[in-house]
Design a protein around this motif. Structure first.
Motif, PDB file in Angstrom:
ATOM      1  N   VAL A  89      40.782  41.972  36.250  1.00 52.09           N
ATOM      2  CA  VAL A  89      40.974  41.616  37.661  1.00 52.09           C
ATOM      3  C   VAL A  89      41.851  42.669  38.337  1.00 52.09           C
ATOM      4  O   VAL A  89      41.544  43.144  39.435  1.00 52.09           O
ATOM      5  N   ILE A  90      42.941  43.050  37.682  1.00 55.35           N
ATOM      6  CA  ILE A  90      43.848  44.059  38.244  1.00 55.35           C
ATOM      7  C   ILE A  90      43.104  45.375  38.470  1.00 55.35           C
ATOM      8  O   ILE A  90      43.234  46.000  39.520  1.00 55.35           O
ATOM      9  N   ALA A  91      42.320  45.801  37.492  1.00 52.43           N
ATOM     10  CA  ALA A  91      41.568  47.056  37.614  1.00 52.43           C
ATOM     11  C   ALA A  91      40.597  46.999  38.792  1.00 52.43           C
ATOM     12  O   ALA A  91      40.472  47.964  39.566  1.00 52.43           O
ATOM     13  N   LEU A  92      39.911  45.869  38.945  1.00 51.21           N
ATOM     14  CA  LEU A  92      38.949  45.720  40.042  1.00 51.21           C
ATOM     15  C   LEU A  92      39.658  45.690  41.398  1.00 51.21           C
ATOM     16  O   LEU A  92      39.250  46.363  42.340  1.00 51.21           O
ATOM     17  N   GLU A  93      40.731  44.914  41.495  1.00 49.61           N
ATOM     18  CA  GLU A  93      41.457  44.810  42.771  1.00 49.61           C
ATOM     19  C   GLU A  93      42.079  46.144  43.153  1.00 49.61           C
ATOM     20  O   GLU A  93      42.062  46.533  44.327  1.00 49.61           O
ATOM     21  N   LYS A  94      42.638  46.847  42.178  1.00 49.57           N
ATOM     22  CA  LYS A  94      43.229  48.148  42.427  1.00 49.57           C
ATOM     23  C   LYS A  94      42.198  49.135  42.978  1.00 49.57           C
ATOM     24  O   LYS A  94      42.540  49.997  43.810  1.00 49.57           O
ATOM     25  N   ALA A  95      40.958  48.971  42.565  1.00 48.89           N
ATOM     26  CA  ALA A  95      39.876  49.849  43.023  1.00 48.89           C
ATOM     27  C   ALA A  95      39.254  49.394  44.341  1.00 48.89           C
ATOM     28  O   ALA A  95      38.350  50.027  44.848  1.00 48.89           O
ATOM     29  N   GLY A  96      39.704  48.232  44.859  1.00 50.97           N
ATOM     30  CA  GLY A  96      39.215  47.764  46.144  1.00 50.97           C
ATOM     31  C   GLY A  96      38.177  46.666  46.123  1.00 50.97           C
ATOM     32  O   GLY A  96      37.586  46.322  47.131  1.00 50.97           O
ATOM     33  N   ALA A  97      37.963  46.075  44.933  1.00 49.52           N
ATOM     34  CA  ALA A  97      36.998  44.969  44.847  1.00 49.52           C
ATOM     35  C   ALA A  97      37.573  43.725  45.517  1.00 49.52           C
ATOM     36  O   ALA A  97      38.772  43.541  45.592  1.00 49.52           O
ATOM     37  N   HIS A  98      36.672  42.877  45.996  1.00 45.35           N
ATOM     38  CA  HIS A  98      37.101  41.594  46.545  1.00 45.35           C
ATOM     39  C   HIS A  98      36.080  40.515  46.234  1.00 45.35           C
ATOM     40  O   HIS A  98      35.091  40.743  45.645  1.00 45.35           O
ATOM     41  N   ASN A 158      40.116  50.255  28.818  1.00 46.98           N
ATOM     42  CA  ASN A 158      38.876  51.008  28.928  1.00 46.98           C
ATOM     43  C   ASN A 158      38.110  50.614  30.182  1.00 46.98           C
ATOM     44  O   ASN A 158      37.441  51.438  30.808  1.00 46.98           O
ATOM     45  N   PHE A 159      38.225  49.347  30.554  1.00 50.41           N
ATOM     46  CA  PHE A 159      37.537  48.858  31.746  1.00 50.41           C
ATOM     47  C   PHE A 159      38.065  49.561  32.987  1.00 50.41           C
ATOM     48  O   PHE A 159      37.304  49.879  33.900  1.00 50.41           O
ATOM     49  N   GLU A 160      39.353  49.845  33.026  1.00 53.60           N
ATOM     50  CA  GLU A 160      39.923  50.560  34.164  1.00 53.60           C
ATOM     51  C   GLU A 160      39.284  51.949  34.299  1.00 53.60           C
ATOM     52  O   GLU A 160      38.943  52.375  35.406  1.00 53.60           O
ATOM     53  N   THR A 161      39.084  52.628  33.180  1.00 51.46           N
ATOM     54  CA  THR A 161      38.399  53.926  33.198  1.00 51.46           C
ATOM     55  C   THR A 161      36.960  53.742  33.652  1.00 51.46           C
ATOM     56  O   THR A 161      36.438  54.524  34.451  1.00 51.46           O
ATOM     57  N   PHE A 162      36.305  52.688  33.152  1.00 51.08           N
ATOM     58  CA  PHE A 162      34.925  52.407  33.551  1.00 51.08           C
ATOM     59  C   PHE A 162      34.832  52.222  35.065  1.00 51.08           C
ATOM     60  O   PHE A 162      33.924  52.767  35.698  1.00 51.08           O
ATOM     61  N   VAL A 163      35.749  51.461  35.650  1.00 53.74           N
ATOM     62  CA  VAL A 163      35.718  51.210  37.093  1.00 53.74           C
ATOM     63  C   VAL A 163      35.814  52.532  37.867  1.00 53.74           C
ATOM     64  O   VAL A 163      35.091  52.741  38.832  1.00 53.74           O
ATOM     65  N   LYS A 164      36.658  53.430  37.412  1.00 53.08           N
ATOM     66  CA  LYS A 164      36.784  54.749  38.051  1.00 53.08           C
ATOM     67  C   LYS A 164      35.449  55.504  37.981  1.00 53.08           C
ATOM     68  O   LYS A 164      34.971  56.036  38.988  1.00 53.08           O
ATOM     69  N   LEU A 165      34.836  55.518  36.816  1.00 58.54           N
ATOM     70  CA  LEU A 165      33.549  56.206  36.641  1.00 58.54           C
ATOM     71  C   LEU A 165      32.439  55.521  37.439  1.00 58.54           C
ATOM     72  O   LEU A 165      31.552  56.174  37.988  1.00 58.54           O
ATOM     73  N   PHE A 166      32.497  54.208  37.490  1.00 56.09           N
ATOM     74  CA  PHE A 166      31.536  53.386  38.229  1.00 56.09           C
ATOM     75  C   PHE A 166      31.552  53.770  39.712  1.00 56.09           C
ATOM     76  O   PHE A 166      30.514  54.016  40.321  1.00 56.09           O
ATOM     77  N   ILE A 167      32.752  53.882  40.274  1.00 58.55           N
ATOM     78  CA  ILE A 167      32.907  54.258  41.684  1.00 58.55           C
ATOM     79  C   ILE A 167      32.452  55.699  41.906  1.00 58.55           C
ATOM     80  O   ILE A 167      31.735  55.991  42.867  1.00 58.55           O
ATOM     81  N   GLU A 168      32.847  56.590  40.996  1.00 57.62           N
ATOM     82  CA  GLU A 168      32.435  57.994  41.103  1.00 57.62           C
ATOM     83  C   GLU A 168      30.915  58.142  41.081  1.00 57.62           C
ATOM     84  O   GLU A 168      30.366  59.064  41.673  1.00 57.62           O
ATOM     85  N   ALA A 169      30.243  57.222  40.393  1.00 55.80           N
ATOM     86  CA  ALA A 169      28.779  57.249  40.310  1.00 55.80           C
ATOM     87  C   ALA A 169      28.121  56.630  41.546  1.00 55.80           C
ATOM     88  O   ALA A 169      26.892  56.526  41.625  1.00 55.80           O
ATOM     89  N   GLY A 170      28.944  56.197  42.515  1.00 53.11           N
ATOM     90  CA  GLY A 170      28.405  55.628  43.747  1.00 53.11           C
ATOM     91  C   GLY A 170      27.975  54.183  43.639  1.00 53.11           C
ATOM     92  O   GLY A 170      27.202  53.689  44.454  1.00 53.11           O
ATOM     93  N   LYS A 171      28.490  53.487  42.642  1.00 52.42           N
ATOM     94  CA  LYS A 171      28.133  52.081  42.437  1.00 52.42           C
ATOM     95  C   LYS A 171      28.972  51.174  43.331  1.00 52.42           C
ATOM     96  O   LYS A 171      30.017  51.556  43.825  1.00 52.42           O
ATOM     97  N   ASP A 172      28.507  49.935  43.504  1.00 52.19           N
ATOM     98  CA  ASP A 172      29.124  48.963  44.410  1.00 52.19           C
ATOM     99  C   ASP A 172      29.951  47.935  43.642  1.00 52.19           C
ATOM    100  O   ASP A 172      29.396  47.072  42.959  1.00 52.19           O
ATOM    101  N   LEU A 173      31.279  48.011  43.767  1.00 55.54           N
ATOM    102  CA  LEU A 173      32.176  47.054  43.105  1.00 55.54           C
ATOM    103  C   LEU A 173      31.993  45.634  43.618  1.00 55.54           C
ATOM    104  O   LEU A 173      32.349  44.686  42.946  1.00 55.54           O
ATOM    105  N   ASN A 174      31.462  45.500  44.821  1.00 53.70           N
ATOM    106  CA  ASN A 174      31.303  44.182  45.431  1.00 53.70           C
ATOM    107  C   ASN A 174      29.853  43.698  45.413  1.00 53.70           C
ATOM    108  O   ASN A 174      29.483  42.831  46.204  1.00 53.70           O
ATOM    109  N   ALA A 175      29.080  44.233  44.484  1.00 58.11           N
ATOM    110  CA  ALA A 175      27.706  43.770  44.325  1.00 58.11           C
ATOM    111  C   ALA A 175      27.730  42.282  43.985  1.00 58.11           C
ATOM    112  O   ALA A 175      28.626  41.801  43.288  1.00 58.11           O
TER     113      ALA A 175
END
Length: 98
Positions: free
Chosen positions: A89-98, A50-67
């Protein structure tokens, strides 16, 4: 800050996309970056799939993965050492988080 994944999961709760989107609506405490807080709430409240889906929606909403959070680290940096964080961790890294 302790973000352990050792807690008991709520059984039977359905995490469809509408439910997952509700995690984008939380208000952060004073002094905490809102985007970091939203990632934390989702991490604590849902399974990895579910977190992987959340990360996708989070990015679509213009949020910052690297906050950056209160400790001066990104959310990925905070959870990476947690023993049960691999899916997250995999979901975040796949989406470009660091």
């Amino acid at each position: 800050m302790s973000l352990r994944k050792d807690k008991e999961k709520v059984l039977g709760e359905i995490f469809d996309e509408a439910r997952i989107k509700t995690f984008l609506e939380y208000t952060a405490p004073a002094g905490v970056n809102t985007d970091f807080h939203l990632l934390e709430k989702a991490y604590r409240g849902m399974r990895g799939e579910n977190f992987e889906t959340f990360v996708k929606l989070f990015i679509e909403a213009g949020k910052d993965l690297n906050a950056v959070g209160p400790e001066g680290k990104t959310f990925l940096q905070v959870i990476k050492p947690h023993r049960n964080s691999e899916e997250y961790v995999i979901a975040l890294e796949k989406a470009g988080a660091h």
